[in-house]
Design an enzyme around this catalytic site. Structure first.
Site, PDB file in Angstrom:
ATOM      1  N   THR A   1       0.820  -1.205   0.000  1.00 19.30           N
ATOM      2  CA  THR A   1       0.000   0.000   0.000  1.00 19.30           C
ATOM      3  C   THR A   1       0.854   1.254   0.000  1.00 19.30           C
ATOM      4  OG1 THR A   1      -0.151   0.297   2.417  1.00 19.30           O
ATOM      5  CG2 THR A   1      -1.665  -1.289   1.395  1.00 19.30           C
TER       6      THR A   1
ATOM      7  N   ASP B   1      -3.745   5.905   2.693  1.00 18.25           N
ATOM      8  CA  ASP B   1      -3.173   7.053   3.385  1.00 18.25           C
ATOM      9  C   ASP B   1      -3.338   6.782   4.873  1.00 18.25           C
ATOM     10  OD1 ASP B   1      -2.595   9.442   4.646  1.00 18.25           O
ATOM     11  OD2 ASP B   1      -3.893  10.681   3.390  1.00 18.25           O
TER      12      ASP B   1
ATOM     13  N   ASN C   1       5.025   0.473   8.270  1.00 18.84           N
ATOM     14  CA  ASN C   1       6.313   1.013   7.826  1.00 18.84           C
ATOM     15  C   ASN C   1       6.241   2.484   7.440  1.00 18.84           C
ATOM     16  OD1 ASN C   1       9.056   0.962   6.331  1.00 18.84           O
ATOM     17  ND2 ASN C   1       7.594   1.421   4.699  1.00 18.84           N
TER      18      ASN C   1
ATOM     19  N   SER D   1       9.776   1.303  14.441  1.00 18.40           N
ATOM     20  CA  SER D   1      10.158   2.418  15.294  1.00 18.40           C
ATOM     21  C   SER D   1      11.513   2.914  14.784  1.00 18.40           C
ATOM     22  CB  SER D   1      10.207   1.961  16.761  1.00 18.40           C
ATOM     23  OG  SER D   1      10.633   3.000  17.610  1.00 18.40           O
TER      24      SER D   1
ATOM     25  N   TYR E   1      10.426  13.786  15.891  1.00 14.56           N
ATOM     26  CA  TYR E   1      10.563  12.408  15.408  1.00 14.56           C
ATOM     27  C   TYR E   1      10.701  11.446  16.580  1.00 14.56           C
ATOM     28  CZ  TYR E   1      12.355   8.560  12.504  1.00 14.56           C
ATOM     29  OH  TYR E   1      12.531   7.345  11.871  1.00 14.56           O
TER      30      TYR E   1
ATOM     31  N   LYS F   1       8.279   8.282  17.908  1.00 17.18           N
ATOM     32  CA  LYS F   1       8.768   6.910  18.021  1.00 17.18           C
ATOM     33  C   LYS F   1       8.728   6.413  19.467  1.00 17.18           C
ATOM     34  CE  LYS F   1       9.688   6.379  13.634  1.00 17.18           C
ATOM     35  NZ  LYS F   1       8.887   5.449  12.803  1.00 17.18           N
TER      36      LYS F   1
ATOM     37  N   THR G   1      18.212   4.377   3.081  1.00 20.64           N
ATOM     38  CA  THR G   1      16.841   4.514   2.587  1.00 20.64           C
ATOM     39  C   THR G   1      16.636   5.941   2.094  1.00 20.64           C
ATOM     40  OG1 THR G   1      15.936   5.217   4.719  1.00 20.64           O
ATOM     41  CG2 THR G   1      16.112   2.839   4.320  1.00 20.64           C
TER      42      THR G   1
END
Length: 284
Positions: free
Chosen positions: A34, A57, A84, A135, A149, A153, A184
């Protein structure tokens, strides 16, 4: 039951999500991949008979429920959910706009909550399932320039720890993944937002940090494809870990935090242990 499991992966249109979806397909599982743009998901993964690309979303509960319904209509079950999808609002706390801080929490915390809330009835009905939530080492140890951030987490960590015993009686397990630095797209412009400098006291440190992170982008030591295959291996095990530090730097962060907590527990042990009510005097 066969060895083939039905995976639902959020944020599968790019980055780590694409690698996870591909690794699950390579292992013989079916994947509901997705993202906000399902065409991007398909472009990233290519055609596969066990792949279903669906728009989702994570900040829109209606979109989440529609995606989960589509997955169940196609496959009849969901065995592994991988939360994710996420983003990164960087910056010193005083310079982060309240709207940006809330947007960070909305995506990184309430996003996984929305998806998990929609998937749990499916897993409860089938009395099995695994909820994997990404996380970060920023969910173990905070640091400057990452207050929003890290807050998102850290909140995920507490939610997941509390959720685990709630759903265990239904045969549903959880796993937190805390990656270190992986190559990434997290530090790209698509995923990371930096605040405009507004406070002179932070200006130079902001410049240095942003420059360093731009230089780090694309040079991180971790291989996301290896993480994805290791994740599939862990999900296929009989006892997936409640927490998995992904990467040697993540293991080091866990160890450092453990030592810090022990030192803090010992630092004022006598004072901390002296706060109980005094014993009531014995009656005559």
């Amino acid at each position: 039951m066969t060895d083939k499991k039905i995976w639902l992966v959020t944020g599968a249109g790019r980055g780590m999500g694409t690698d996870i979806a591909r690794a699950a397909l390579d292992a013989g599982h079916a994947v509901v991949a997705t993202g906000r743009n399902p065409d991007r998901v398909t472009a990233g993964l290519g055609a596969h008979e066990d792949l279903l690309a669906v728009a989702l979303d994570v900040t829109d509960p209606a979109s989440v429920q529609a995606a989960v319904d589509t997955a169940v209509q196609r496959y009849g079950r969901i065995d592994v959910l991988v939360n994710n999808a996420g983003n990164f609002y960087a910056g010193f706390f005083e310079e982060l706009a309240p709207t940006d801080f809330r947007a960070q929490i909305e995506t990184n915390l309430f996003g996984p909550l929305n998806v998990t809330r929609a998937v749990l009835p499916v897993m409860r009905a089938q009395r099995s399932g695994l909820v994997v939530t990404f996380s970060s080492t920023a969910g173990i140890t905070g640091g400057e320039f990452t207050s929003a951030y890290a807050a998102s987490k850290f909140a995920l960590e507490g939610w997941n720890e509390s959720l685990t015993p709630e759903i265990a009686p239904f045969g549903i397990r959880t796993m937190l993944v805390e990656p270190g630095f992986f190559r990434t797209e997290l530090l790209t412009e698509d995923s990371t937002r930096y605040p405009e400098p507004t406070i002179d006291d932070y200006a130079e440190r902001t410049r240095q940090t942003v420059t360093a992170w731009h230089g780090m982008n694309g040079q991180q030591g971790g291989d996301p494809a290896k993480l994805a295959h290791a994740l599939v291996q862990l999900t296929d095990s009989d006892t997936p870990p409640l927490r998995w530090p992904a990467g040697a730097d993540a293991v080091a962060a866990f160890e450092q935090k453990a030592h810090q907590l022990l030192a803090q527990a010992d630092a004022h042990r006598d004072l901390s242990s002296s706060l109980a009510h005094d014993a009531a005097p014995a009656s005559a």
